[in-house]
Scaffold this motif. Structure first.
Motif, PDB file in Angstrom:
ATOM      1  N   LYS A  92     -14.409  -6.392 -11.436  1.00 45.72           N
ATOM      2  CA  LYS A  92     -12.979  -6.599 -12.043  1.00 45.72           C
ATOM      3  C   LYS A  92     -13.119  -7.440 -13.260  1.00 45.72           C
ATOM      4  O   LYS A  92     -12.567  -7.352 -14.314  1.00 45.72           O
ATOM      5  CB  LYS A  92     -12.076  -7.376 -11.259  1.00 45.72           C
ATOM      6  N   ASP A  93     -14.407  -8.129 -13.520  1.00 46.45           N
ATOM      7  CA  ASP A  93     -14.672  -8.972 -14.603  1.00 46.45           C
ATOM      8  C   ASP A  93     -14.768  -8.022 -15.945  1.00 46.45           C
ATOM      9  O   ASP A  93     -14.725  -8.617 -17.099  1.00 46.45           O
ATOM     10  CB  ASP A  93     -15.668  -9.956 -14.429  1.00 46.45           C
ATOM     11  N   GLU A 138     -14.617  -8.128  -7.022  1.00 45.23           N
ATOM     12  CA  GLU A 138     -14.021  -9.150  -7.852  1.00 45.23           C
ATOM     13  C   GLU A 138     -14.951  -9.544  -8.911  1.00 45.23           C
ATOM     14  O   GLU A 138     -14.460  -9.273 -10.388  1.00 45.23           O
ATOM     15  CB  GLU A 138     -13.806 -10.617  -7.010  1.00 45.23           C
ATOM     16  N   TYR A 139     -16.364  -9.268  -8.974  1.00 45.16           N
ATOM     17  CA  TYR A 139     -17.350  -9.231 -10.000  1.00 45.16           C
ATOM     18  C   TYR A 139     -16.976  -8.010 -10.806  1.00 45.16           C
ATOM     19  O   TYR A 139     -17.222  -8.188 -12.169  1.00 45.16           O
ATOM     20  CB  TYR A 139     -18.611  -9.244  -9.116  1.00 45.16           C
TER      21      TYR A 139
END
Length: 112
Positions: free
Chosen positions: A88-89, A85-86
């Motif tokens: 994907k930033d 998720e990090y």
């Protein structure tokens, strides 16, 4: 106080490029934006990367929490890489750089 803020802003850029800089990290992250990929799939997609360079870049990205590495107990062992998720930033950043790169290529081709 202003000089200190400027330093902090520049240091943030330096920190970011230490993590995602280099020839192959951005292309790896970009490739993983489309979904999970195996080592050989990444190697095919990133024409010109050596297995050692790919392995080193993947390790660095994993250490910094941008990608995950999942090992499956198959014969031979299957390893998949995916963005966290990090990680994907970074997608909007990558798209902005891609758009700028397209414009720059057009300028170069047209003779700036």
């Amino acid at each position: 106080m202003k000089k200190e803020n400027e330093y902090i802003e520049i240091q943030a850029v330096i920190d970011a490029f230490e993590i995602i800089g280099g020839k192959w990290k951005f292309p790896i992250i970009y490739s993983l934006c489309k979904g999970k990929l195996r080592f050989k799939e990444l190697e095919k997609e990133l024409k010109g990367i050596s297995p050692k360079a790919l392995s080193n870049a993947l390790k660095d990205l994993e250490i910094n929490g941008l990608i995950s590495r999942n090992v499956f107990p198959t014969v031979p062992i299957t390893v998949e890489y995916a963005l966290t998720e990090y990680g994907k930033d970074l997608k909007p950043v990558l798209l902005a750089i891609q758009n700028w790169g397209k414009k720059h290529r057009e300028k170069v081709i047209s003779g700036i």
